[in-house]
Design a protein around this motif. Structure first.
Motif, PDB file in Angstrom:
ATOM      1  N   ILE A  90       9.756  84.954  43.942  1.00  0.00           N
ATOM      2  CA  ILE A  90      10.636  85.746  44.395  1.00  0.00           C
ATOM      3  C   ILE A  90      12.035  85.421  45.219  1.00  0.00           C
ATOM      4  O   ILE A  90      13.221  85.737  44.782  1.00  0.00           O
ATOM      5  CB  ILE A  90       9.972  86.410  44.999  1.00  0.00           C
ATOM      6  N   GLN A  91      12.343  84.273  46.061  1.00  0.00           N
ATOM      7  CA  GLN A  91      13.269  84.395  46.959  1.00  0.00           C
ATOM      8  C   GLN A  91      13.964  83.407  46.247  1.00  0.00           C
ATOM      9  O   GLN A  91      15.086  83.529  46.516  1.00  0.00           O
ATOM     10  CB  GLN A  91      12.867  83.510  48.385  1.00  0.00           C
ATOM     11  N   ILE A  93      15.101  83.269  42.553  1.00  0.00           N
ATOM     12  CA  ILE A  93      15.344  83.973  41.585  1.00  0.00           C
ATOM     13  C   ILE A  93      16.399  84.727  42.859  1.00  0.00           C
ATOM     14  O   ILE A  93      17.292  84.578  42.506  1.00  0.00           O
ATOM     15  CB  ILE A  93      14.766  84.501  41.286  1.00  0.00           C
ATOM     16  N   ASN A  94      15.691  85.101  43.585  1.00  0.00           N
ATOM     17  CA  ASN A  94      17.168  86.019  44.503  1.00  0.00           C
ATOM     18  C   ASN A  94      18.427  85.387  45.662  1.00  0.00           C
ATOM     19  O   ASN A  94      19.363  86.222  44.902  1.00  0.00           O
ATOM     20  CB  ASN A  94      16.396  87.332  45.428  1.00  0.00           C
ATOM     21  N   THR A 114      14.409  76.418  36.726  1.00  0.00           N
ATOM     22  CA  THR A 114      14.349  77.333  37.589  1.00  0.00           C
ATOM     23  C   THR A 114      12.752  77.278  36.751  1.00  0.00           C
ATOM     24  O   THR A 114      11.627  76.199  38.307  1.00  0.00           O
ATOM     25  CB  THR A 114      14.432  78.628  37.860  1.00  0.00           C
ATOM     26  N   GLY A 176       5.867  85.929  40.296  1.00  0.00           N
ATOM     27  CA  GLY A 176       6.695  85.864  41.516  1.00  0.00           C
ATOM     28  C   GLY A 176       8.746  85.937  41.110  1.00  0.00           C
ATOM     29  O   GLY A 176       8.999  86.555  41.336  1.00  0.00           O
ATOM     30  N   ALA A 177       7.920  84.733  39.926  1.00  0.00           N
ATOM     31  CA  ALA A 177       9.880  84.864  39.057  1.00  0.00           C
ATOM     32  C   ALA A 177      10.112  85.764  38.450  1.00  0.00           C
ATOM     33  O   ALA A 177      11.169  86.826  38.747  1.00  0.00           O
ATOM     34  CB  ALA A 177      10.072  84.067  38.196  1.00  0.00           C
ATOM     35  N   GLY A 180      11.412  88.218  40.757  1.00  0.00           N
ATOM     36  CA  GLY A 180      12.657  88.352  41.543  1.00  0.00           C
ATOM     37  C   GLY A 180      13.796  88.784  40.496  1.00  0.00           C
ATOM     38  O   GLY A 180      14.503  89.141  41.158  1.00  0.00           O
ATOM     39  N   TYR A 183      14.064  92.208  40.768  1.00  0.00           N
ATOM     40  CA  TYR A 183      14.649  92.503  42.030  1.00  0.00           C
ATOM     41  C   TYR A 183      16.516  92.625  41.381  1.00  0.00           C
ATOM     42  O   TYR A 183      17.200  92.887  41.968  1.00  0.00           O
ATOM     43  CB  TYR A 183      14.469  92.450  43.038  1.00  0.00           C
ATOM     44  N   VAL A 184      16.463  91.808  41.594  1.00  0.00           N
ATOM     45  CA  VAL A 184      17.738  90.778  41.070  1.00  0.00           C
ATOM     46  C   VAL A 184      18.660  91.981  40.180  1.00  0.00           C
ATOM     47  O   VAL A 184      19.896  92.109  40.440  1.00  0.00           O
ATOM     48  CB  VAL A 184      17.911  89.443  40.591  1.00  0.00           C
ATOM     49  N   ARG A 187      16.896  95.639  41.733  1.00  0.00           N
ATOM     50  CA  ARG A 187      17.084  96.506  43.251  1.00  0.00           C
ATOM     51  C   ARG A 187      15.615  96.574  43.427  1.00  0.00           C
ATOM     52  O   ARG A 187      14.853  96.779  42.740  1.00  0.00           O
ATOM     53  CB  ARG A 187      18.192  96.770  44.092  1.00  0.00           C
TER      54      ARG A 187
END
Length: 256
Positions: A90-91, A93-94, A114, A176-177, A180, A183-184, A187
């Protein structure tokens, strides 16, 4: 080497070079992905070892110690590494997505690089944990019958354990990807919608199994599939998450 330096040289012309730059970008700061996870895992192991020693020396007699060793055959202390890698994805990607696209990298090359990074990390960690499981096996549980890397649900021999570790790590990385990427792109509102959707789907599946009395059929299915087959099925979810993550990220706008 700084992350900026990775993109200030001559722009690579081949897809392999561009993907390689993304892989190097993810490894530019290995503290969070290589160093810290092993430090935490080592700390958890030492804490377990102290507990095993206390239990072992507080019990007298071969029979009693054998009973204690039987009780130590299952441990969830190594599960942290899988959850940690979901957060790492997650981190990753973000943090790196807007940076990489700022230097003209395409979304396709970024996602492929990635994905390669996640596969490499899965190989590194599954190999390391498998080696620890072999040592644990050879030392009879570090001399006290402890069991952290050779728990029964990881398999009875080291090839099976490597397979379980590797496939499970891929699952958590690509799920997790997907998180992420959502979220990107959307949000907090996207994450809220995601968790509401997952909750509704979970409740729906549970309700369906209860109403149709399908729990026994599910249990029989996984019992027939066995450990190797059940873990293999997770690759289907991993592939769906990987594909969905790319689709979501294609429409995302870099921010920050």
């Amino acid at each position: 080497m700084t992350t900026t330096a990775l993109f200030t040289r001559v722009v690579p012309t081949t897809g392999t070079q561009r993907i390689g730059r993304i892989v190097r970008l993810h490894f530019a700061n290995p503290w969070g992905t290589i160093v810290l996870p092993w430090i935490i895992l080592g700390t958890i192991f030492l804490a377990n070892l102290v507990i095993w020693l206390i239990v072992y020396w507080s019990v007298q007699g071969t029979t009693n110690r054998g009973d204690v060793a039987d009780g130590l055959q299952y441990s969830g202390s190594s599960f942290y590494i899988f959850v940690y890698m979901l957060i790492v994805a997650i981190q990753a990607i973000n943090v790196t997505f807007p940076f990489a696209l700022g230097y003209g990298v395409t979304r396709r090359d970024y996602y492929l690089g990635t994905a390669v990074n996640f596969v490499v990390l899965s190989l590194i960690y599954s190999t390391g944990i498998t080696v620890l499981s072999i040592v644990e096996e050879l030392t009879n549980g570090w001399g006290v019958g402890g069991c952290m890397f050779t728990a029964g649900y990881f398999g009875g021999d080291w090839p099976t354990r490597f397979y379980v570790f590797f496939v499970a790590l891929l699952f958590f990385f690509f799920v997790g990807a997907l998180f992420g990427a959502i979220y990107v792109r959307w949000r907090a509102s996207g994450m809220v919608a995601l968790f509401i959707g997952l909750g509704l789907v979970g409740v729906g599946i549970i309700a369906l199994l209860i109403l149709t009395d399908g729990w026994s059929a599910v249990g029989a299915f996984f019992a027939a599939a066995g450990l190797v087959g059940s873990v293999f099925l997770s690759l289907v979810v991993t592939a769906i998450a990987a594909t969905a993550g790319y689709v979501v990220l294609r429409g995302a706008t870099p921010r920050g």
